[in-house]
Design an enzyme around this catalytic site. Structure first.
Site, PDB file in Angstrom:
ATOM      1  N   CYS A 204       0.837  -1.201   0.000  1.00  0.00           N
ATOM      2  CA  CYS A 204       0.000   0.000   0.000  1.00  0.00           C
ATOM      3  C   CYS A 204       0.876   1.256   0.000  1.00  0.00           C
ATOM      4  CB  CYS A 204      -0.885   0.020   1.228  1.00  0.00           C
ATOM      5  SG  CYS A 204      -2.080  -1.321   1.285  1.00  0.00           S
ATOM      6  N   CYS A 230       2.013  -8.290   6.592  1.00  0.00           N
ATOM      7  CA  CYS A 230       0.638  -7.807   6.755  1.00  0.00           C
ATOM      8  C   CYS A 230      -0.242  -8.836   7.436  1.00  0.00           C
ATOM      9  CB  CYS A 230       0.047  -7.421   5.404  1.00  0.00           C
ATOM     10  SG  CYS A 230       0.005  -8.753   4.224  1.00  0.00           S
TER      11      CYS A 230
HETATM   12  S1  SF4 Z   1      -1.589  -0.783   7.331  1.00  0.00           S
HETATM   13 FE1  SF4 Z   1      -1.694  -2.535   5.896  1.00  0.00          FE
HETATM   14  S2  SF4 Z   1      -3.679  -2.412   4.826  1.00  0.00           S
HETATM   15 FE2  SF4 Z   1      -3.332  -0.472   5.914  1.00  0.00          FE
HETATM   16  S3  SF4 Z   1      -2.516   0.881   4.323  1.00  0.00           S
HETATM   17 FE3  SF4 Z   1      -0.752  -0.048   5.413  1.00  0.00          FE
HETATM   18  S4  SF4 Z   1      -0.232  -1.959   4.318  1.00  0.00           S
HETATM   19 FE4  SF4 Z   1      -2.276  -1.259   3.608  1.00  0.00          FE
END
Ligand code: SF4
Length: 248
Positions: A204, A230
């Site tokens: 992300c 994640c």
């Molecule tokens: S915490 Fe995880 S799901 Fe949320 S934006 Fe970051 S990588 Fe993406």
């Protein structure tokens, strides 16, 4: 007879599968698993990230109708979404599923879209772990792109193992960065456009930075934080984020 003619939940199933196939890797491993062992019951989980084109290309050569699950967290780089679109077209993949987080959960837990700033694990649970759990219901096995060289935590990645309730197939577990590069060059495959800008691993946008010389390939993910995964590919070596509370 296919090993998977038996119930995958039978004791010893994965051990028997691994005994037969774990010496193989890449396309040689994927072919019998997709065509014989898990027909209709196997899916590739792809981030359409830095190296994803390798497995996507292999799957397209074996069976372009193989389901591909893309977790659209709604936090991706625009470049990733464009790359996903172009790659699917180029490779002729016929069953790519864009899986988004549950809108009611997002509204309840991340109304301002800034949960990632407050609690990475809760955000990954909301936008990745829970959507994936819903998406893989009905599949026996999932293919992932984990490689042992990527990080210490991934150093124990098995070619065939378990990920939660599913059989985990990691066809590139033993591949090196050079192996990936050679494959991409051999088939003249397009890289994710951000690789050329220094992004060695791409997730992300808010949680991904470029990687500097001498750093590990995943150093740009959740930079300056202890989080390294994640949580969608549970393995014994990973930090147990699967049970992280959605509330914060
Ligand atoms: S915490 Fe995880 S799901 Fe949320 S934006 Fe970051 S990588 Fe993406």
């Amino acid at each position: 007879m296919a090993i998977s003619a038996e119930n995958s939940k039978n004791p010893g199933f994965v051990t028997r599968l691994a005994l037969r196939y774990a010496r193989l890797h890449g396309e040689h491993l994927l072919k019998p698993l997709i065509n014989t062992e898990f027909t209709q019951e196997i899916a590739l989980v792809s981030s359409f990230g830095a190296d994803s084109v390798v497995l996507l290309h292999m799957v397209s050569r074996i069976s372009p109708a193989t389901p591909v699950i893309f977790l659209n967290t709604n936090k991706h780089f625009t470049e990733t979404l464009t790359y996903r679109h172009d790659l699917v077209k180029l490779l002729g993949l016929r069953d790519v599923r864009d899986i988004e987080p549950d809108l009611r959960e997002v509204s309840r837990l991340d109304g301002d879209g800034r949960l990632h700033v407050k609690n990475y694990d809760a955000c990954c649970n909301l936008r990745k772990v829970r959507p994936l759990e819903r998406a893989v219901t009905g599949f026996e096995a999932r293919i992932t792109g984990r490689k042992r060289f990527q990080s210490q935590g991934r150093g124990l990645t098995e070619t065939i193992g378990w990920a939660g309730d599913h059989v985990a197939i990691n066809p590139l577990a033993g591949w090196t960065a050079e192996d990936l590069k050679s494959y991409i060059l051999k088939y003249d495959l397009p890289r994710h456009p951000l690789v050329a800008r220094g992004f060695a691993s791409i997730g992300c946008a808010p949680c991904t930075t470029i990687v500097h010389s001498g750093e590990g390939v995943r150093a740009g993910r959740w930079r300056n934080h202890e989080k390294t995964e994640c949580g969608i590919h549970a393995s014994p070596a990973d930090k147990p984020v699967r049970n992280a509370s959605l509330e914060y």
